[in-house]
Design an enzyme around this catalytic site. Structure first.
Site, PDB file in Angstrom:
ATOM      1  N   SER A   1      17.862   1.789   6.072  1.00 19.13           N
ATOM      2  CA  SER A   1      17.693   1.815   7.524  1.00 19.13           C
ATOM      3  C   SER A   1      17.267   0.424   7.997  1.00 19.13           C
ATOM      4  O   SER A   1      17.999  -0.535   7.814  1.00 19.13           O
ATOM      5  CB  SER A   1      16.698   2.923   7.915  1.00 19.13           C
TER       6      SER A   1
ATOM      7  N   GLU B   1      26.328   2.876   7.794  1.00 26.19           N
ATOM      8  CA  GLU B   1      25.778   4.191   8.158  1.00 26.19           C
ATOM      9  C   GLU B   1      24.982   4.010   9.434  1.00 26.19           C
ATOM     10  O   GLU B   1      24.584   2.898   9.770  1.00 26.19           O
ATOM     11  CB  GLU B   1      24.908   4.758   7.025  1.00 26.19           C
TER      12      GLU B   1
ATOM     13  N   HIS C   1      21.088   8.698   6.898  1.00 24.51           N
ATOM     14  CA  HIS C   1      20.015   9.526   7.461  1.00 24.51           C
ATOM     15  C   HIS C   1      20.384  11.010   7.402  1.00 24.51           C
ATOM     16  O   HIS C   1      20.703  11.624   8.413  1.00 24.51           O
ATOM     17  CB  HIS C   1      19.747   9.116   8.908  1.00 24.51           C
TER      18      HIS C   1
END
Length: 300
Positions: free
Chosen positions: A110, A205, A271
């Site tokens: 992330s 992502e 996620h």
């Protein structure tokens, strides 16, 4: 290829840090009991308790905590416990030579995508794109098993046994895997940590971004000429987009279908409850016909 890092052994000590958003330390229980299950000792960094506005301590505190963990010979791996925002703020001040001298496992995803890009390039080290320890209570058994790749060199193979995959464009590619969170990759453009994509397999992502926002970020990558010399593309989890998978795939085809490289979507990397950890900076083969991704080990 980047340098792999030494593998873990049962009984090793690892460090827990927060290099981004602030942490609620009382939520660490799942993380520490998971490390107990893996047979690891741990040292909790100062940033786990620190607070500076929305960050886990000031930039200086987060930087110092990271450097202490790198310097400490007892610590064999550094796990980032939380994402959010903030790792980019310390990237410029990190002593990358210190990492070269003390190579160790660095794990997170992330917001940590920014540091993955920085460390891969400036310390020439493999890093690990994997679940943040604060969320370890919310990931499934297969995702937890992926931590075992840290204990011995193993080639990873992602097939449809893990999740259904969709070939956006056919072909076979070999190259270093790089990438991670799409927004953070775009954030690197125009900085000295700008993601290098030439001849590489790009992982993307994203979480809670609408299709128009995803479109604008892909457009940014395209205009920055980051798509021109790619070897292949791995499309990970795009969760909470507010649209169905078909709309996402249509968008991906617009950007990737004419590049003449293999592009495969549906990888549970990101996620989601299934978040398959992979090393970044190692060589991989993406076969879009067979729908197989093979990745060399990140440890030695």
């Amino acid at each position: 290829m980047k340098s792999t890092v030494p593998h873990l052994q049962k009984g090793d000590t690892v460090g827990l840090v927060a290099l981004s958003s602030l942490v609620k330390p009382e939520m660490l229980g799942d993380a520490t009991s998971f490390l107990d299950d893996l047979g690891l000792q741990y040292i909790i960094g100062d940033t786990i308790q620190a607070k500076h506005d929305y960050l886990a301590g000031s930039d200086e505190e987060r930087l110092a905590d990271f450097h202490e963990m790198v310097k400490n010979p007892e610590i064999k791996a550094i796990f980032c416990v939380k994402g959010g925002y903030g790792s980019a703020r310390i990237a410029e001040k990190i002593d990358y030579e210190l990492l070269v001298e003390n190579p160790k496992i660095i794990w997170g995803f992330s917001d940590l995508t920014y540091l993955h890009c920085a460390i891969n390039e400036y310390a020439n080290l493999v890093t690990f794109h994997g679940p943040l320890l604060m969320s370890v209570g919310r990931i499934d058994a297969v995702s937890k098993r992926m931590f075992l790749q840290l204990f011995s060199p193993m080639e990873l193979q992602y097939t449809e046994d893990i999740s259904p995959l969709t070939t956006i464009t056919p072909g076979v590619a070999r190259g270093q895997i790089i990438g991670g969170n799409l927004r953070r990759l775009v954030n690197t453009i125009g900085t000295k940590f700008e993601v290098r994509t030439e001849g590489r397999i790009l992982l993307i992502e994203e979480l809670a971004e609408t299709i128009p926002h995803i479109d604008s970020m892909l457009q940014h990558l395209k205009q920055a000429r980051k798509l021109e010399q790619l070897a292949g593309v791995i499309i990970g989890s795009f969760t909470q987009t507010g649209a169905d998978e078909a709309a996402l795939f249509t968008l991906m085809k617009e950007y990737f279908a004419d590049l003449g490289i293999p592009v495969v979507a549906g990888f549970k990397i990101g996620h989601e409850e299934t978040n398959i950890a992979i090393p970044l900076g190692v060589d991989a083969i993406l076969d879009a016909q067979e729908k197989v991704l093979k990745i060399l080990p990140g440890v030695h």
